[in-house]
Enzyme design. Structure first.
Site, PDB file in Angstrom:
ATOM      1  N   ARG B 118      61.872  39.121  37.956  1.00 58.40           N
ATOM      2  CA  ARG B 118      60.792  38.265  37.234  1.00 58.40           C
ATOM      3  C   ARG B 118      59.902  37.573  38.043  1.00 58.40           C
ATOM      4  O   ARG B 118      59.270  36.665  37.697  1.00 58.40           O
ATOM      5  CB  ARG B 118      61.481  37.311  36.069  1.00 58.40           C
ATOM      6  CG  ARG B 118      62.296  38.154  34.952  1.00 58.40           C
ATOM      7  CD  ARG B 118      62.336  37.483  33.609  1.00 58.40           C
ATOM      8  NE  ARG B 118      63.178  38.025  32.780  1.00 58.40           N
ATOM      9  CZ  ARG B 118      64.296  37.980  32.816  1.00 58.40           C
ATOM     10  NH1 ARG B 118      64.988  36.823  33.561  1.00 58.40           N
ATOM     11  NH2 ARG B 118      65.433  38.517  32.033  1.00 58.40           N
ATOM     12  N   LYS B 140      45.493  41.785  41.816  1.00 58.20           N
ATOM     13  CA  LYS B 140      45.961  42.984  41.037  1.00 58.20           C
ATOM     14  C   LYS B 140      46.942  43.742  41.565  1.00 58.20           C
ATOM     15  O   LYS B 140      46.617  44.247  42.846  1.00 58.20           O
ATOM     16  CB  LYS B 140      44.549  43.833  40.757  1.00 58.20           C
ATOM     17  CG  LYS B 140      43.798  43.165  39.631  1.00 58.20           C
ATOM     18  CD  LYS B 140      42.271  44.198  39.240  1.00 58.20           C
ATOM     19  CE  LYS B 140      41.427  43.693  38.322  1.00 58.20           C
ATOM     20  NZ  LYS B 140      40.440  44.629  38.139  1.00 58.20           N
ATOM     21  N   GLU B 182      33.396  49.446  49.607  1.00 60.95           N
ATOM     22  CA  GLU B 182      33.311  48.353  48.924  1.00 60.95           C
ATOM     23  C   GLU B 182      32.858  47.250  49.624  1.00 60.95           C
ATOM     24  O   GLU B 182      32.371  46.347  48.954  1.00 60.95           O
ATOM     25  CB  GLU B 182      34.983  47.968  48.730  1.00 60.95           C
ATOM     26  CG  GLU B 182      35.765  49.019  48.171  1.00 60.95           C
ATOM     27  CD  GLU B 182      35.662  48.889  46.557  1.00 60.95           C
ATOM     28  OE1 GLU B 182      35.091  48.100  46.006  1.00 60.95           O
ATOM     29  OE2 GLU B 182      36.407  49.835  45.776  1.00 60.95           O
ATOM     30  N   LYS B 224      34.711  38.245  47.263  1.00 63.49           N
ATOM     31  CA  LYS B 224      35.765  38.507  46.148  1.00 63.49           C
ATOM     32  C   LYS B 224      36.291  37.193  45.855  1.00 63.49           C
ATOM     33  O   LYS B 224      36.622  37.053  44.493  1.00 63.49           O
ATOM     34  CB  LYS B 224      36.661  39.799  46.834  1.00 63.49           C
ATOM     35  CG  LYS B 224      37.986  39.777  45.675  1.00 63.49           C
ATOM     36  CD  LYS B 224      38.148  41.265  45.778  1.00 63.49           C
ATOM     37  CE  LYS B 224      39.271  41.388  44.341  1.00 63.49           C
ATOM     38  NZ  LYS B 224      39.926  42.902  44.549  1.00 63.49           N
ATOM     39  N   GLU B 234      39.847  38.792  34.887  1.00 64.46           N
ATOM     40  CA  GLU B 234      38.893  39.671  34.573  1.00 64.46           C
ATOM     41  C   GLU B 234      38.519  39.695  33.113  1.00 64.46           C
ATOM     42  O   GLU B 234      38.580  40.510  32.192  1.00 64.46           O
ATOM     43  CB  GLU B 234      39.236  40.825  34.884  1.00 64.46           C
ATOM     44  CG  GLU B 234      38.239  42.044  34.772  1.00 64.46           C
ATOM     45  CD  GLU B 234      38.616  43.281  35.232  1.00 64.46           C
ATOM     46  OE1 GLU B 234      39.342  43.400  36.416  1.00 64.46           O
ATOM     47  OE2 GLU B 234      37.970  44.310  34.945  1.00 64.46           O
ATOM     48  N   ARG B 238      34.507  38.871  36.914  1.00 56.10           N
ATOM     49  CA  ARG B 238      35.282  39.816  37.733  1.00 56.10           C
ATOM     50  C   ARG B 238      34.934  41.108  37.528  1.00 56.10           C
ATOM     51  O   ARG B 238      35.100  42.014  38.394  1.00 56.10           O
ATOM     52  CB  ARG B 238      36.754  39.325  37.523  1.00 56.10           C
ATOM     53  CG  ARG B 238      37.714  40.029  38.510  1.00 56.10           C
ATOM     54  CD  ARG B 238      38.931  39.828  38.582  1.00 56.10           C
ATOM     55  NE  ARG B 238      39.814  40.310  39.535  1.00 56.10           N
ATOM     56  CZ  ARG B 238      41.013  40.214  40.190  1.00 56.10           C
ATOM     57  NH1 ARG B 238      41.422  39.235  39.726  1.00 56.10           N
ATOM     58  NH2 ARG B 238      41.791  40.701  40.955  1.00 56.10           N
ATOM     59  N   ASN B 242      33.717  45.981  39.599  1.00 60.93           N
ATOM     60  CA  ASN B 242      33.983  47.275  39.082  1.00 60.93           C
ATOM     61  C   ASN B 242      32.749  48.093  39.341  1.00 60.93           C
ATOM     62  O   ASN B 242      32.747  49.235  38.793  1.00 60.93           O
ATOM     63  CB  ASN B 242      34.749  47.233  37.849  1.00 60.93           C
ATOM     64  CG  ASN B 242      36.157  46.867  38.001  1.00 60.93           C
ATOM     65  OD1 ASN B 242      37.056  46.892  39.091  1.00 60.93           O
ATOM     66  ND2 ASN B 242      36.494  46.133  37.051  1.00 60.93           N
ATOM     67  N   HIS B 245      33.032  51.823  39.472  1.00 62.09           N
ATOM     68  CA  HIS B 245      34.525  52.045  39.277  1.00 62.09           C
ATOM     69  C   HIS B 245      35.013  53.279  38.094  1.00 62.09           C
ATOM     70  O   HIS B 245      35.597  53.889  38.087  1.00 62.09           O
ATOM     71  CB  HIS B 245      35.289  50.831  39.455  1.00 62.09           C
ATOM     72  CG  HIS B 245      35.455  50.573  40.890  1.00 62.09           C
ATOM     73  ND1 HIS B 245      34.478  50.011  41.514  1.00 62.09           N
ATOM     74  CD2 HIS B 245      36.640  50.178  41.572  1.00 62.09           C
ATOM     75  CE1 HIS B 245      35.021  49.679  42.784  1.00 62.09           C
ATOM     76  NE2 HIS B 245      36.130  49.658  42.605  1.00 62.09           N
ATOM     77  N   HIS B 249      36.303  56.320  38.709  1.00 61.54           N
ATOM     78  CA  HIS B 249      37.836  56.579  38.446  1.00 61.54           C
ATOM     79  C   HIS B 249      37.839  57.910  37.708  1.00 61.54           C
ATOM     80  O   HIS B 249      38.701  58.634  37.824  1.00 61.54           O
ATOM     81  CB  HIS B 249      38.285  55.451  37.276  1.00 61.54           C
ATOM     82  CG  HIS B 249      38.673  54.282  37.943  1.00 61.54           C
ATOM     83  ND1 HIS B 249      39.094  52.983  37.274  1.00 61.54           N
ATOM     84  CD2 HIS B 249      39.152  53.905  39.250  1.00 61.54           C
ATOM     85  CE1 HIS B 249      39.723  52.282  37.874  1.00 61.54           C
ATOM     86  NE2 HIS B 249      39.599  52.688  39.149  1.00 61.54           N
ATOM     87  N   HIS B 262      39.465  56.748  47.210  1.00 59.32           N
ATOM     88  CA  HIS B 262      38.824  55.712  46.169  1.00 59.32           C
ATOM     89  C   HIS B 262      37.545  55.373  46.785  1.00 59.32           C
ATOM     90  O   HIS B 262      36.758  55.315  45.666  1.00 59.32           O
ATOM     91  CB  HIS B 262      39.928  54.364  46.021  1.00 59.32           C
ATOM     92  CG  HIS B 262      39.389  53.208  45.315  1.00 59.32           C
ATOM     93  ND1 HIS B 262      39.442  53.737  43.912  1.00 59.32           N
ATOM     94  CD2 HIS B 262      38.899  52.228  45.464  1.00 59.32           C
ATOM     95  CE1 HIS B 262      38.964  52.555  43.408  1.00 59.32           C
ATOM     96  NE2 HIS B 262      38.629  51.720  44.410  1.00 59.32           N
TER      97      HIS B 262
END
Lengths: 368, 368
Positions: B118, B140, B182, B224, B234, B238, B242, B245, B249, B262
């Protein structure tokens, strides 16, 4: 109905406890954020309560995800079924996951909610006594790994916990007893007067008296909420909730998941912790025996399985989460109602505890 | 060396950036809490840098976990290798997981650190430009699911990020370019003066000038960190990170993970977002073309793959995490240096954007 609050700042949430709460949508609906709901349950609970809970969710797009029943399915493969169900029905980041079932369903649905799209809304609707008084409160979620129990998981708090005590009517008596092990635990670690109440009311609880159940669950949840509120991520006092669990986990792992119920292993493990606390000179033999009798009145085993040698315990305890930097830490009782987490004991005392003849101890008690 | 701070209250952490930092144990050691360390890396990076990083960890019990290399391995099976490695070497709750590698290693090691018992201590040591300027900062983590990218994961912040720009010397040129996508993105969404700096310094960056790389990485990480500090989970700004993206994606998913890098997909996806922003009347064709030329100077594709029809994009975008309650939200540019997240556009504009002839657009630019 009783309502408690778990106090965790911005992650605080209510626990509703009472008979017939499944029929009260006004308790559930304020905790749902979007229009999508996924009910995660299992093959045993679905035929009993799924339609009742769905009926309280009119107007939502509800997906039901029905898992196989049992601790042996608390693994990645079953968790994947939840992700598959959410993705196939195109649940987005605003979905709400409802766990309807016992601790295994709650742990897996909670972990899935923690991980799905990096975290979605989550509500616990526990249907076993064990999950009502223990796993549904406090935010521990996760799955087992072949090398250890609960080794993969997250701390993830629900938005609310809804406990309908009427759901205990369909719970097998053996599982009711297993839940009572954790109820008794709260008395031992932090609420000595509750132990006396339990001695008075144990038969009413086992007879499913709804008022007695509501009282016992509320008092247990209040104890857990206090401890979790003081130490959400188990850096200190929260570890006292694990009384009997280090020995108990060793029993569960050695016997194979699901052979002993968790509460049964905790009961026998707690007796070992009581024996060790007595050997350290902290509690009297009379106090130890009083607790053993209460576990017996709850219908629980009070001795470890005959097939386990001290080495079996040591082997399983070495990978326990409570092992810090190689030192074994155990939850023991300084007094009845006061638990401590300690590694301040000799190897000899531990070995003597693991080698003690519990069968003989119980036999003597039964003939007193 | 430059040092930045990501400001997230009690989860704040430093980013160290410079040439030769792997040789400076004094940067790493203060962020390790126990005596156990697990370095998670992959088969490509291990022969290059594993011994160098291990040499900085004298006195710790170090376990090395070497994963196969590639986005196609960013799945549960590979994640399980990390848990297996940690459990077999009996890592306890005080262990520190170090991610040494690119974004896939960082995402998986970070998710493993988030879930192992955990949550354990975690340090990012990114070795690709993409991971240095993007995935190693902001917390992330996660893995892919057969039905969608990054669908299972956690927000989990590292204790520190250590970026040795000298590690880019061994990075394939194609991956350096992918990282520059990026870098350019930060200029487009929130730092217009940085775009001019990039136009001046693109050749120095591609020639691995260490001072230029340190400056570009620091400015990207600062952008960032600002955005993540304002919106860790997000819920708002935030999402502007993207840019490109959602389209990107769709390209990655449709081509199969790993066929397009990517950053390559983000570059082509950003061109689509720029085209849509232009069609909405927000940016001029000259601004769009300036960005396209900068992507080209970085060695990146600037048009979606020829085999993708508008329907292919729509199909893949429908399960994107940015779909809220069934409405498609996109990151678009109101101006150069100012991004917005919006669903305020007509279906016609979206369809026209998906149907535009990007090959012809690029061809015209190349002949101007």
């Amino acid at each position: 109905m009783q309502t408690l609050q778990v106090d965790l700042g911005e992650r605080s949430y209510p626990i509703y406890i009472g008979a017939g709460l499944f029929g009260r949508p006004e308790l559930l609906v304020p905790h749902i954020v979007g229009r999508q709901v996924a009910i995660v349950t299992n093959e045993t609970i679905a035929p009993l309560y799924l339609e009742e809970v769905k009926a309280a969710l009119a107007g939502y797009a509800v997906t039901s995800i029905v898992l196989p029943d049992g601790e042996s399915f608390k693994n990645w493969q079953t968790l994947q079924q939840i992700f598959d169900g959410l993705l196939e029905a195109r649940h987005d980041r605003k979905t709400t996951v409802i766990a309807l079932g016992g601790g295994v369903v709650g742990d897996m649905a909670g972990f899935a909610a923690a991980c799905y799209q990096r975290g979605v809304n989550f509500i616990q609707v526990p249907t076993t006594l064990l999950s009502q008084v223990d796993s549904s409160v406090g935010g521990k979620t996760g799955i087992n790994h072949p090398l250890g129990k609960n080794m993969v998981g997250a701390f993830y708090q629900p938005q609310a916990v809804l406990i309908d005590t009427a759901s205990l009517v369909t719970l097998p008596a053996r599982e009711l007893s297993a839940g009572l092990a954790e109820v008794i635990k709260y008395g031992l670690i932090c609420d000595a007067p509750f132990l006396a109440w339990l001695e008075e009311n144990m038969q009413a609880l086992r007879a499913l008296d709804q008022a007695a159940l509501t009282a016992a669950i509320a008092r247990s949840c209040a104890a857990k909420a206090r401890v979790v509120g003081a130490d959400e991520r188990e850096s200190g006092v929260r570890a006292t909730l694990n009384l009997g669990h280090t020995f108990g986990h060793a029993i569960e792992t050695h016997q194979g998941y699901g052979v002993w119920l968790h509460g049964e292993a905790v009961a026998a493990g707690t007796v070992m912790a009581l024996e060790m606390s007595h050997r350290l000179g902290w509690i009297s033999s009379a106090e130890r025996d009083r607790a053993i009798r209460l576990f017996q009145a709850a219908g629980l085993p009070v001795a470890p399985p005959a097939n386990m040698a001290p080495e079996d315990f040591l082997e399983h305890m070495a990978v326990d989460k409570k092992v810090i930097d190689g030192r074994l830490r155990l939850v023991l009782l300084r007094h009845i109602g006061e638990a401590v987490v300690t590694s301040e004991f000799s190897r000899e005392i531990l070995n003597a505890t693991l080698s003690a003849d519990y069968a003989a101890l119980v036999d003597r008690l039964n003939h007193q």
